[in-house]
Structure formats: C-alpha cells, structure tokens
Enzyme design. Sequence first.
Site, PDB file in Angstrom:
ATOM      1  CG  ASP A 253      -2.003   1.056   0.888  1.00  0.00           C
ATOM      2  OD1 ASP A 253      -2.537   1.130  -0.053  1.00  0.00           O
ATOM      3  OD2 ASP A 253      -2.541   1.481   1.917  1.00  0.00           O
TER       4      ASP A 253
ATOM      5  CE1 TYR B 195      -0.650   8.566   3.995  1.00  0.00           C
ATOM      6  CE2 TYR B 195       1.605   9.502   4.369  1.00  0.00           C
ATOM      7  CZ  TYR B 195       0.254   9.585   4.596  1.00  0.00           C
ATOM      8  OH  TYR B 195      -0.262  10.166   5.723  1.00  0.00           O
TER       9      TYR B 195
ATOM     10  CG  HIS C 287      -5.071  10.549   2.929  1.00  0.00           C
ATOM     11  ND1 HIS C 287      -6.169  10.458   3.849  1.00  0.00           N
ATOM     12  CD2 HIS C 287      -3.889   9.713   3.339  1.00  0.00           C
ATOM     13  CE1 HIS C 287      -5.797   9.630   4.764  1.00  0.00           C
ATOM     14  NE2 HIS C 287      -4.835   8.984   4.527  1.00  0.00           N
TER      15      HIS C 287
ATOM     16  NE  ARG D 100       4.339  15.191  10.598  1.00  0.00           N
ATOM     17  CZ  ARG D 100       4.041  14.101  10.236  1.00  0.00           C
ATOM     18  NH1 ARG D 100       3.653  13.277  11.122  1.00  0.00           N
ATOM     19  NH2 ARG D 100       3.410  13.990   8.982  1.00  0.00           N
TER      20      ARG D 100
ATOM     21  CD  GLU E 179      -6.439   4.962   4.743  1.00  0.00           C
ATOM     22  OE1 GLU E 179      -5.715   4.089   4.026  1.00  0.00           O
ATOM     23  OE2 GLU E 179      -5.871   5.498   5.682  1.00  0.00           O
TER      24      GLU E 179
ATOM     25  CD  GLU F  13      -5.502   2.964  -0.205  1.00  0.00           C
ATOM     26  OE1 GLU F  13      -4.766   2.402  -0.993  1.00  0.00           O
ATOM     27  OE2 GLU F  13      -5.374   2.929   0.965  1.00  0.00           O
TER      28      GLU F  13
ATOM     29  CG  ASP G 130      -5.660   0.448   3.902  1.00  0.00           C
ATOM     30  OD1 ASP G 130      -5.551  -0.780   4.256  1.00  0.00           O
ATOM     31  OD2 ASP G 130      -4.743   1.044   4.110  1.00  0.00           O
TER      32      ASP G 130
ATOM     33  NE  ARG H 224      -7.948   6.761   9.496  1.00  0.00           N
ATOM     34  CZ  ARG H 224      -7.149   6.804   8.446  1.00  0.00           C
ATOM     35  NH1 ARG H 224      -5.879   6.112   8.645  1.00  0.00           N
ATOM     36  NH2 ARG H 224      -7.589   6.816   7.377  1.00  0.00           N
TER      37      ARG H 224
ATOM     38  CD  GLN I 100      -2.885   4.559  10.778  1.00  0.00           C
ATOM     39  OE1 GLN I 100      -4.147   4.619  10.554  1.00  0.00           O
ATOM     40  NE2 GLN I 100      -2.117   5.122   9.630  1.00  0.00           N
TER      41      GLN I 100
ATOM     42  CE1 TYR J 246       3.544   6.972  12.941  1.00  0.00           C
ATOM     43  CE2 TYR J 246       2.085   6.963  14.701  1.00  0.00           C
ATOM     44  CZ  TYR J 246       2.950   7.791  13.836  1.00  0.00           C
ATOM     45  OH  TYR J 246       3.318   8.920  14.288  1.00  0.00           O
TER      46      TYR J 246
ATOM     47  CE  LYS K 166      -3.740   2.236   7.401  1.00  0.00           C
ATOM     48  NZ  LYS K 166      -4.362   2.863   6.520  1.00  0.00           N
TER      49      LYS K 166
ATOM     50  CB  THR L 149      -7.141  -4.727   2.209  1.00  0.00           C
ATOM     51  OG1 THR L 149      -6.388  -4.551   3.187  1.00  0.00           O
ATOM     52  CG2 THR L 149      -7.201  -3.864   0.993  1.00  0.00           C
TER      53      THR L 149
ATOM     54  CB  THR M 285      -6.273   7.814   1.602  1.00  0.00           C
ATOM     55  OG1 THR M 285      -6.457   6.856   2.246  1.00  0.00           O
ATOM     56  CG2 THR M 285      -7.899   8.492   1.541  1.00  0.00           C
TER      57      THR M 285
ATOM     58  CD  GLU N 228      -8.079  13.030   4.167  1.00  0.00           C
ATOM     59  OE1 GLU N 228      -7.553  13.855   3.344  1.00  0.00           O
ATOM     60  OE2 GLU N 228      -8.230  11.529   3.866  1.00  0.00           O
TER      61      GLU N 228
END
Length: 432
Positions: free
Chosen positions: A131, A133, A138, A147, A203, A205, A237, A241, A244, A248, A257, A261, A364, A378
């Site tokens: 997978d 990114y 996204h 951040r 997600e 995709e 996917d 959250r 995750q 992660y 994850k 899928t 995503t 989001e």
Amino acid sequence: MSHIDHTHDREASSWIDGADEHPDFPVQNLPLGIFSLGDGQRRVGTAIGDSILDLSGLSRDRLLPDSVRPALETGTLNALFALSSAERQELRHGVFASLTDRTSRVALLPHLYPSQHCTMHLPFTVGDYTDFYVGIHHATNIGRQFRPDNPLLPNYKYVPIGYHGRASSIRLSGTPVIRPKGQHKPSYSDLPGYGPTYRLDYELELGVWIAGENALGEPVPISKAGSRVGGLCLLNDWSARDLQAWEYQPLGPFLAKNFLTSVSPWVVTAEALAPFRIAQPARPEDDPAPLPYLFDATDQAEGAFALTLETWIATRKMREAGMPPHRLGTGPATSMYWTVAQMVTHHTANGCNLMPGDLLGTGTISTPDPSGLGSLMELSQGGKAPVTLPDGEERSFLEDGDELILSARAVRDGFRSIGFGLCSGVVEAART
C-alpha cells in the site's frame, strides 16, 4: 502503454440488451473477473451490461484465440496476466468482435448469464500486497493533525512512500467488516488498553493489479513500468485509527490495517483505460523534480487517469427507512502525487520482483478541499467535527451497521464512459 483502437469507438454497439446504456459496463469496457454458477466452478468472465460472458466456456468451444486458452482454465486471472499485453489485447479484440457482431449471438448465448445469478470471487491469487501513500492531499491533511507546522515529512516529495500489507486478508467487495480489536492508548490514560476499535475508518483508494514478472534483482525502468500495470480496481484500506496511532511507531501499520482490505470484483484493464490516460498534473515550481530513475516524459504526459471517484455511506437506520446512500465526497484521481508507473519502478528499484496478480494500493486519494476527502479521519478532522447525515445522524468514525460504498467512472470527451462497479462493506460488531 496501451493504445486507442476500434474497441474504444464511442459509437460501437453491442447486441446485448441494455449494454449500450449501462453506466459501468458497455462494450467499450470489457473488464475481467472470476465468477461461478451453482456448480461452484470458477470461470473467467467479462461484464457486459447486466450480464457476464463466460470466457472460459467460449475458449473451450474454440471461440477465442488459442493463445489464451490455457490461461482461461485456471480459475484465477494470474495466468492471463502472466501473458503479454499483445495476447490480452488479442483476447479483448476477439470478445469485442463477438459482442458487436449479431451473427455471433447464437454461439454466445449459451455462455451468457445474468449477473444476479452469478457469484463473484477474488480475481487473483494475491501473492503480495503493498500500500502506497501517493495521495498528497490526504498525506497533508493527516500530517497537519499531528504536525501543524510541517505536515509532510521531508522524504514525501522525493520517494513514493509505501508499506508491505497483508495479502491474506484481501477480500472481495461485500465481505463483512468485522470491527477489529487491538491495543490503543486513549489520551486520558497513561496506559494502553485492549479492545474493539472506536475509530474505524475507510480509505478511498485505487488498486493496481500487476501484470508480467521481473526477475529478482532486476529493476523495472520507468520507461517500461506502464507495461506492468494490468488493470485497476477500487480498494478500501479499512483502518483502525486508534490502534494505528499507538502501534505505528517505529515500524509502521500493523493490526490497524491488516484485518481487511476490500477490492471491487472487476479488473478494468489497462487496454480499456487507454482513452482515459491524461497528463500527470505539474508539480508546484518549488517542489523537487523526481529523481532521474523516476522520471519519464511519456509517463508525465499520459501517466494519470481521468477518473472520478466517489464515496457513499448508508447507515443501518437509513437503510431501514428506505433512504438512499449519502455521498460523502467526490473527486478526481489526478490528486495522486506519483503515477502508478512511478510506484512500480520504485517498488522494483532495489530488485524486488513483482509477480502477476500482485496488488498495489495507491493510498487514500483526497481533494485539496472538503469536496472529496477520502476518509472520515479527514472529514471529521480527527473526530472534532462530526459529519451530519441527511437523517440527522452524526459520524466521526464508522459505527456498527454502517455500509460504506466506493465507486469510480472514467470520463473523457469523445469516448464512452466506463465504470468500475462498486466496492462496499457493512461494519459488524467485534467478535467476542
């Protein structure tokens, strides 16, 4: 890359009733998939209107090119996508000719079945799944939640980021989404706990099905990477959250994850998508150019896809009230920062061998504005701004009984639009 030919003529017409008006599967599409009837025997088929044409049966009756006959008798698409693009093109031409020539009707009718009487299966035996990114909006939206001053990490615009997913839990659209359990650490606690996820997400995709094979140790140059793209599908996917966020670091996604899928059943082939290849959007002037091994002028000129993607939700209450699904968002596939060819080239840059039927997820795909965000993470701003649905219900994340639906259409002036079908799943409570 595949070229436009007579099979893409918007005026081409099939003798199958309703096929010309079908929103997804007119004769210009001819997607490939695996289906069975009451006997359970898995066959290669193509969708035409509201019917499925049994290509395995046609091959046994010597109504298709001899070169593809062995590949149509295996019960998966792996062998077919191990063949050359020219051989798959020959198959497409033969099927197209039969479905547009009324004199073929008598020979084909015994191999034509109503879609509602067929059971679809996973189209490939999936050996590996990665997978990516590549949806930059996204990545920016998610990064901004953690951040705010520096949402994208320094490597994002230099390298197509990806992680090795779990092939064993790839399932066909319609498979129930069992709410996963795992460790999560609530913000109000100093210690983690174990239990069902309370931040279940989707997600949006695209899935990229790999054709052909490169030997271990032999990278695929960017100029040839397009030939390794056998076709596309929709991919969800599903993501936990809260799991995750806790697990992660430092090695990336794991239980958040790998529980499921979902992929749509039909492979919209590279040959069918030839008219919908468009230029990759230009990068902002202050963005770095791709490193030379990731840059090809032809790929930049026609490496993106003219696809419109949509997400829909239907809660249990909405379905019980007879309400239609509510669209959560819509947007173009051109929101991908990297092309699928760049994904393939980078994946093999260290000599990794990709096999027929391997699956790549794009990551995503979201729009730069709220109109087409590809996840509830989001849409709800991490749960701070719940989405209000038409019946007054609110969603920050998915609840038990919710059905989530993905769809996609290829649209371009001068050509007949084609679709992908649906990719859906209904959330069920965690198992005890």
